[in-house]
Design an enzyme around this catalytic site. Sequence first.
Site, PDB file in Angstrom:
ATOM      1  N   ASP A 281       0.819  -1.207   0.000  1.00  0.00           N
ATOM      2  CA  ASP A 281       0.000   0.000   0.000  1.00  0.00           C
ATOM      3  C   ASP A 281       0.860   1.267   0.000  1.00  0.00           C
ATOM      4  O   ASP A 281       1.671   1.486   0.892  1.00  0.00           O
ATOM      5  CB  ASP A 281      -0.887  -0.030   1.253  1.00  0.00           C
ATOM      6  CG  ASP A 281      -2.142   0.780   1.062  1.00  0.00           C
ATOM      7  OD1 ASP A 281      -2.860   0.533   0.075  1.00  0.00           O
ATOM      8  OD2 ASP A 281      -2.407   1.670   1.894  1.00  0.00           O
TER       9      ASP A 281
ATOM     10  N   GLU B  51     -13.423   3.703  -8.766  1.00  0.00           N
ATOM     11  CA  GLU B  51     -13.987   2.428  -8.333  1.00  0.00           C
ATOM     12  C   GLU B  51     -14.153   2.414  -6.824  1.00  0.00           C
ATOM     13  O   GLU B  51     -13.169   2.361  -6.087  1.00  0.00           O
ATOM     14  CB  GLU B  51     -13.103   1.251  -8.764  1.00  0.00           C
ATOM     15  CG  GLU B  51     -13.781  -0.076  -8.522  1.00  0.00           C
ATOM     16  CD  GLU B  51     -12.931  -1.115  -7.800  1.00  0.00           C
ATOM     17  OE1 GLU B  51     -13.370  -2.264  -7.729  1.00  0.00           O
ATOM     18  OE2 GLU B  51     -11.846  -0.773  -7.283  1.00  0.00           O
TER      19      GLU B  51
ATOM     20  N   ASP C  51      -8.618   2.771  -9.870  1.00  0.00           N
ATOM     21  CA  ASP C  51      -8.805   1.502  -9.166  1.00  0.00           C
ATOM     22  C   ASP C  51      -8.772   1.673  -7.653  1.00  0.00           C
ATOM     23  O   ASP C  51      -7.978   2.469  -7.130  1.00  0.00           O
ATOM     24  CB  ASP C  51      -7.659   0.564  -9.597  1.00  0.00           C
ATOM     25  CG  ASP C  51      -7.766  -0.834  -9.014  1.00  0.00           C
ATOM     26  OD1 ASP C  51      -8.697  -1.557  -9.401  1.00  0.00           O
ATOM     27  OD2 ASP C  51      -6.914  -1.206  -8.177  1.00  0.00           O
TER      28      ASP C  51
HETATM   29  C1  ARE Z   1      -4.580 -11.506  -6.196  1.00  0.00           C
HETATM   30  C2  ARE Z   1      -5.027 -12.734  -5.411  1.00  0.00           C
HETATM   31  C3  ARE Z   1      -4.928 -12.479  -3.917  1.00  0.00           C
HETATM   32  C4  ARE Z   1      -3.511 -12.065  -3.556  1.00  0.00           C
HETATM   33  C5  ARE Z   1      -3.138 -10.856  -4.374  1.00  0.00           C
HETATM   34  C6  ARE Z   1      -1.716 -10.391  -4.137  1.00  0.00           C
HETATM   35  O1  ARE Z   1      -6.363 -13.056  -5.773  1.00  0.00           O
HETATM   36  O2  ARE Z   1      -5.285 -13.664  -3.230  1.00  0.00           O
HETATM   37  O3  ARE Z   1      -3.437 -11.763  -2.181  1.00  0.00           O
HETATM   38  O4  ARE Z   1      -3.272 -11.161  -5.782  1.00  0.00           O
HETATM   39  O5  ARE Z   1      -0.824 -11.412  -4.469  1.00  0.00           O
HETATM   40  C7  ARE Z   1      -7.607  -8.021  -8.716  1.00  0.00           C
HETATM   41  C8  ARE Z   1      -8.192  -9.355  -8.277  1.00  0.00           C
HETATM   42  C9  ARE Z   1      -7.548  -9.854  -7.002  1.00  0.00           C
HETATM   43  C10 ARE Z   1      -6.042  -9.898  -7.152  1.00  0.00           C
HETATM   44  C11 ARE Z   1      -5.611  -8.459  -7.441  1.00  0.00           C
HETATM   45  C12 ARE Z   1      -4.097  -8.318  -7.575  1.00  0.00           C
HETATM   46  O6  ARE Z   1      -9.586  -9.218  -8.085  1.00  0.00           O
HETATM   47  O7  ARE Z   1      -8.031 -11.180  -6.746  1.00  0.00           O
HETATM   48  O8  ARE Z   1      -5.449 -10.403  -5.976  1.00  0.00           O
HETATM   49  O9  ARE Z   1      -6.191  -8.048  -8.695  1.00  0.00           O
HETATM   50  O10 ARE Z   1      -3.610  -9.121  -8.593  1.00  0.00           O
HETATM   51  C13 ARE Z   1     -12.270  -4.949  -2.888  1.00  0.00           C
HETATM   52  C14 ARE Z   1     -11.776  -3.556  -3.263  1.00  0.00           C
HETATM   53  C15 ARE Z   1     -11.921  -3.262  -4.741  1.00  0.00           C
HETATM   54  C16 ARE Z   1     -11.301  -4.385  -5.585  1.00  0.00           C
HETATM   55  C17 ARE Z   1     -12.002  -5.676  -5.180  1.00  0.00           C
HETATM   56  C18 ARE Z   1     -11.481  -6.887  -5.982  1.00  0.00           C
HETATM   57  O11 ARE Z   1     -12.480  -2.588  -2.501  1.00  0.00           O
HETATM   58  O12 ARE Z   1     -11.260  -2.048  -5.021  1.00  0.00           O
HETATM   59  O13 ARE Z   1     -11.751  -5.928  -3.771  1.00  0.00           O
HETATM   60  N1  ARE Z   1     -11.403  -4.134  -7.022  1.00  0.00           N
HETATM   61  C19 ARE Z   1     -10.249  -3.597  -7.796  1.00  0.00           C
HETATM   62  C20 ARE Z   1     -10.104  -4.201  -9.181  1.00  0.00           C
HETATM   63  C21 ARE Z   1      -9.655  -5.636  -9.065  1.00  0.00           C
HETATM   64  C22 ARE Z   1      -8.266  -5.696  -8.468  1.00  0.00           C
HETATM   65  C23 ARE Z   1      -8.030  -4.668  -7.452  1.00  0.00           C
HETATM   66  C24 ARE Z   1      -8.953  -3.703  -7.103  1.00  0.00           C
HETATM   67  C25 ARE Z   1      -6.656  -4.565  -6.916  1.00  0.00           C
HETATM   68  O14 ARE Z   1     -11.290  -4.044  -9.897  1.00  0.00           O
HETATM   69  O15 ARE Z   1      -9.679  -6.298 -10.321  1.00  0.00           O
HETATM   70  O16 ARE Z   1      -8.054  -6.999  -7.839  1.00  0.00           O
HETATM   71  O17 ARE Z   1      -5.947  -3.710  -7.811  1.00  0.00           O
HETATM   72  C26 ARE Z   1     -16.854  -6.167  -0.502  1.00  0.00           C
HETATM   73  C27 ARE Z   1     -16.238  -4.802  -0.254  1.00  0.00           C
HETATM   74  C28 ARE Z   1     -15.390  -4.361  -1.437  1.00  0.00           C
HETATM   75  C29 ARE Z   1     -14.374  -5.425  -1.789  1.00  0.00           C
HETATM   76  C30 ARE Z   1     -15.114  -6.740  -2.071  1.00  0.00           C
HETATM   77  C31 ARE Z   1     -14.182  -7.878  -2.425  1.00  0.00           C
HETATM   78  O18 ARE Z   1     -17.843  -6.089  -1.517  1.00  0.00           O
HETATM   79  O19 ARE Z   1     -17.269  -3.845  -0.066  1.00  0.00           O
HETATM   80  O20 ARE Z   1     -14.721  -3.156  -1.136  1.00  0.00           O
HETATM   81  O21 ARE Z   1     -13.675  -5.001  -2.970  1.00  0.00           O
HETATM   82  O22 ARE Z   1     -15.861  -7.115  -0.920  1.00  0.00           O
HETATM   83  O23 ARE Z   1     -13.319  -8.103  -1.364  1.00  0.00           O
HETATM   84 CA    CA Z   2      -4.319   2.526   0.591  1.00  0.00          CA
END
Ligand code: ARE
Ligand code: CA
Length: 490
Positions: free
Chosen positions: A167, A233, A197
């Site tokens: 982070d 997002e 993002d």
């Molecule tokens: C991957 C692996 C993890 C590992 C990580 C680091 O899956 O297990 O720990 O790598 O090695 C995307 C994928 C993730 C991936 C990540 C990095 O979805 O699986 O992790 O890339 O490669 C929250 C956030 C929201 C986020 C979602 C996914 O608030 O911002 O999680 N969405 C964005 C993108 C994703 C992306 C990321 C962020 C990271 O659109 O594509 O992740 O850049 C409730 C809460 C939400 C929460 C949701 C899911 O609804 O209200 O806030 O969203 O649960 O946890």
């Molecule tokens: Ca942060």
Amino acid sequence: YHNPHNKHGRQAIVHLFEWKWSDIAAECERFLAPKGYAGVQISPPQESILLTSPWRPWWERYQPISYNLCSRSGNENELRDMITRCNNVGVNIYVDAIINHMCGAGGGEGTHSTCGTYFSADRKDFPSIPYSSFDFNEGKCRTGSGDIENYNDIYQVRDCNLVSLLDLALEKDYVRGKVADFMNKLIDMGVAGFRVDACKHMWPGDLNAIYGRLHNLNTRWFNEGSRPFMFQEVIDMGGEAIKSSEYFHLGRVTEFKYGAKIGGIFRKWNGEKLSYTKNWGEGWGFMPDGNALVFIDNHDNQRGHGGGGNAIVTFWDARIYKMAVAYMLAHPYGVARVMSSFRWNRTDDWQGPPSHEDGSTKDVLINADSTCGDGWVCEHRWRQITNMATFRNVVNGQPHSNWWDNGNNQVAFGRGNRGFIVFNNDDWQLDVTLNTGMPGGVYCDVISGQKDGGRCTGKTINVEADGGAHFKISNTDEDPMVAIHADSKL
Ligand code: ARE
Ligand code: CA
């Protein structure tokens, strides 16, 4: 920051998920501009980690290693060529910007990155930017694991690692400067804005400071003084400490309730009915119209990541998906984004785009009938969806009007005197005369076909001089809906 800077009255954005820059450039010229799509959301263009277990997941692109514009979709020259060619035909490019974090804490060290740049996740060292351990939030995060453990603690959500992603300390002037430089380089190349993002995980004040450093858009294609379009997002389904409203002054925000609700409605789950959508939009507790970025599914929730749950409809549920997308594109609420996906094995939510043995992404194959092949779904090219993107352009600025429903799952509404759409999601025939609000004449239904020269390849609808028209839609039709607009008049 709220204005998408659309050209030529075009309205819909399409997310060309994981497409290569060369394919997007061609798509702007051969399809998006002629069909009237306003813009493209592209996959993250910065260098990312390269993961092999699982093999080249789509999500590796959400783990930056450097801000070099060198990714699975192509290099900087290809990116520049795409931005130029799309702008030249009036199609905007919006970049998916990953600025909350770098790669995962367990990302190791070495040169396993998309362009071979060295990094060390262990030492939090990203020398090509450069970021060092001082530029990360570790010291501030108070959880045992260093990860976000409780979404109701706003300090954790903003200062700890999201699923272990390192982070960034965005309150530091130095880090803000590096992030702004990265975004400004893209702005100067000609992009129209950003999908930012993971905004829930960044303090609004930090974002405000970063956005304030951004350049105006390139005057080769945009008016003097244009600010980049920002859509942030934030997954806010209600019930968490952080609200999407904290980000309204900064730009638009993704409205995740929209897809979750509409999915439930078209699936007819929990007694939901289409007739309840008479006051769709703010009336349903969604954010103010001027803030909303709406979509039926996104790259996360179409495969069970992110928010929305099982209600989300996707191309896998093609029949109701087309209806849901048509509903969104016909309805005035929000800036609308259409999803364009690749197929994956549904038990493997990690699977990356259609690829060759060496991991390089395959070209998007265009079939003779204008659909896509080689694993690319191209929902945006499905006739019903393309034609509804045109519908949205034709009715732009017109009010929601002439609502009708049968108290169940048959509804119709118009957009002033420019367009009218009728849905039958009941298990019986729709057979009714409705006031369309349209001028009299013969119109071509743009769902079952379209106007082709002077003739209609689909159903025709006769609108009387008083605006009345008879609609008959069988519940067993391939697409149980009919849409007409001013430009589909024969
Ligand atoms: C991957 C692996 C993890 C590992 C990580 C680091 O899956 O297990 O720990 O790598 O090695 C995307 C994928 C993730 C991936 C990540 C990095 O979805 O699986 O992790 O890339 O490669 C929250 C956030 C929201 C986020 C979602 C996914 O608030 O911002 O999680 N969405 C964005 C993108 C994703 C992306 C990321 C962020 C990271 O659109 O594509 O992740 O850049 C409730 C809460 C939400 C929460 C949701 C899911 O609804 O209200 O806030 O969203 O649960 O946890
Ligand atoms: Ca942060």
